[in-house]
Design an enzyme around this catalytic site. Structure first.
Site, mmCIF file in Angstrom:
data_model
loop_
_atom_site.group_PDB
_atom_site.id
_atom_site.type_symbol
_atom_site.label_atom_id
_atom_site.label_comp_id
_atom_site.label_asym_id
_atom_site.label_seq_id
_atom_site.Cartn_x
_atom_site.Cartn_y
_atom_site.Cartn_z
ATOM 1 N N GLU A 1 0.820 -1.221 0.000
ATOM 2 C CA GLU A 1 0.000 0.000 0.000
ATOM 3 C C GLU A 1 0.849 1.265 0.000
ATOM 4 O O GLU A 1 0.346 2.376 -0.092
ATOM 5 C CB GLU A 1 -0.929 0.024 1.220
ATOM 6 C CG GLU A 1 -2.074 -0.962 1.145
ATOM 7 C CD GLU A 1 -2.928 -0.791 -0.105
ATOM 8 O OE1 GLU A 1 -3.244 0.355 -0.464
ATOM 9 O OE2 GLU A 1 -3.259 -1.815 -0.721
ATOM 10 N N ASP B 1 15.377 14.949 -29.381
ATOM 11 C CA ASP B 1 14.278 14.161 -28.828
ATOM 12 C C ASP B 1 13.049 15.035 -28.568
ATOM 13 O O ASP B 1 13.173 16.252 -28.356
ATOM 14 C CB ASP B 1 14.690 13.543 -27.477
ATOM 15 C CG ASP B 1 15.450 12.230 -27.674
ATOM 16 O OD1 ASP B 1 15.348 11.626 -28.749
ATOM 17 O OD2 ASP B 1 16.129 11.829 -26.715
HETATM 18 N N1 SAM Z 1 -1.759 3.046 -2.248
HETATM 19 C C1 SAM Z 1 -0.898 3.848 -3.030
HETATM 20 C C2 SAM Z 1 -1.668 5.024 -3.598
HETATM 21 O O1 SAM Z 1 -2.785 4.814 -4.093
HETATM 22 O O2 SAM Z 1 -1.162 6.171 -3.592
HETATM 23 C C3 SAM Z 1 -0.310 3.050 -4.195
HETATM 24 C C4 SAM Z 1 0.656 1.994 -3.774
HETATM 25 S S1 SAM Z 1 1.367 1.167 -5.176
HETATM 26 C C5 SAM Z 1 0.416 -0.298 -5.261
HETATM 27 C C6 SAM Z 1 2.913 0.581 -4.545
HETATM 28 C C7 SAM Z 1 4.091 1.445 -4.894
HETATM 29 O O3 SAM Z 1 4.216 1.547 -6.302
HETATM 30 C C8 SAM Z 1 4.058 2.863 -4.390
HETATM 31 O O4 SAM Z 1 4.459 2.946 -3.056
HETATM 32 C C9 SAM Z 1 5.011 3.553 -5.335
HETATM 33 O O5 SAM Z 1 6.366 3.424 -4.902
HETATM 34 C C10 SAM Z 1 4.851 2.773 -6.633
HETATM 35 N N2 SAM Z 1 4.010 3.449 -7.641
HETATM 36 C C11 SAM Z 1 2.772 3.086 -8.025
HETATM 37 N N3 SAM Z 1 2.295 3.890 -8.972
HETATM 38 C C12 SAM Z 1 3.249 4.811 -9.223
HETATM 39 C C13 SAM Z 1 3.343 5.929 -10.094
HETATM 40 N N4 SAM Z 1 2.345 6.282 -10.907
HETATM 41 N N5 SAM Z 1 4.488 6.648 -10.084
HETATM 42 C C14 SAM Z 1 5.501 6.314 -9.275
HETATM 43 N N6 SAM Z 1 5.465 5.275 -8.414
HETATM 44 C C15 SAM Z 1 4.360 4.522 -8.377
#
Ligand code: SAM
Length: 255
Positions: A120, A173
């Site tokens: 999460e 680019d």
């Molecule tokens: N519960 C969190 C939320 O909705 O904000 C999302 C958790 S996600 C399943 C798990 C991890 O994936 C996050 O802690 C982050 O490090 C990474 N992550 C997911 N989506 C991302 C995005 N769009 N950009 C950067 N990191 C992302």
């Protein structure tokens, strides 16, 4: 350029270190990568790094303390190597959206510490105490911060002098000069899908430059009119550019 990456899945980074121009740049020591696994900084025999969320709800949360010890170890390594303290970026869907301009700024620096979340996410107290900024790769959620961190590293490393055979290609680019890139063609001159625009075979260097500029303007007007308006506001469009857009019936995009 040094990247310290805090991740539960260091093996994923082989996709970056063992392939393509970025992998070759690593071999040539244009950049370095050290992965730090928070499980190595857990305090129990099970190497626990996550726990259930206070207040209830689904999923698990990465615990602050093992992550803080991991960041402390990164700092200690940076001190002993004399590389200086690099900013800690948490890859997060809640962060500032990644842009070419952000990567260009980091490419001019000496390195970053990247924190990859899983589950999460990360205990908020760790983020408040030890993270300098949060960066997102877009308004969607992926399962972990590793792919976002790899995107960020790739976008930075390809800008380092020596990574690409032709450094000029970085300057051409999309986004670098406020427009999308012009179209590209290669051999053969004629296929069932069409022929190469004659100007590209003409050998007239200035005509080719002008044609590519016009194609970049047209592509940006059609696909990303917001970028074209921004380029105009930033005074990146010449009188000849605006004249071309008007003659092509694309000038209305600027209004
Ligand atoms: N519960 C969190 C939320 O909705 O904000 C999302 C958790 S996600 C399943 C798990 C991890 O994936 C996050 O802690 C982050 O490090 C990474 N992550 C997911 N989506 C991302 C995005 N769009 N950009 C950067 N990191 C992302």
């Amino acid at each position: 350029m040094r990247f310290d990456v805090i991740t539960l899945l260091p093996g994923m980074f082989a996709a970056l270190t063992e392939h393509g121009v970025v992998g070759r740049a690593l071999t040539r020591q244009l950049w370095s990568l050290q992965c730090w696994n928070p499980r190595d900084y857990a305090s129990d025999a099970y190497r626990t790094i996550d726990d259930r969320p206070f207040g209830g709800g689904p999923g698990m949360v990465m615990m602050a303390e093992p992550l803080q010890r991991t960041i402390d170890a990164v700092r200690e390594a940076q001190r002993s190597l004399g590389t200086g303290r690099s900013n800690v970026i948490y890859l997060s869907p809640q962060g500032q959206q990644l842009t070419q301009a952000m990567t260009a700024g980091w490419a001019a620096g000496t390195g970053l510490t990247l924190l990859c979340g899983r589950y999460e996410g990360v205990d908020q107290r760790l983020l408040d105490a030890s993270v300098d900024s949060e960066v997102s790769i877009g308004d969607f959620v992926v399962s972990g911060g590793e792919l976002p961190a790899m995107l960020l590293i790739d976008a930075i490393v390809r800008q380092l002098p020596g990574t690409l055979n032709h450094q000029q290609s970085v300057l051409e680019d999309s986004f670098v000069q406020g427009l999308l890139d012009h179209p590209h063609y290669t051999r053969p001159e004629s296929t069932t899908a069409g022929v190469v625009p004659p100007v590209l075979l003409s050998g007239h260097h200035l005509d080719i430059i002008r044609w590519r500029r016009e194609q970049a303007l047209a592509a940006t007007a059609r696909k990303r009119p917001d970028l074209l308006r921004n380029a105009q506001q930033c005074r990146l469009l010449s009188a000849a550019d605006i004249d071309f857009l008007n003659r092509s019936g694309l000038g209305s995009v600027l209004n």
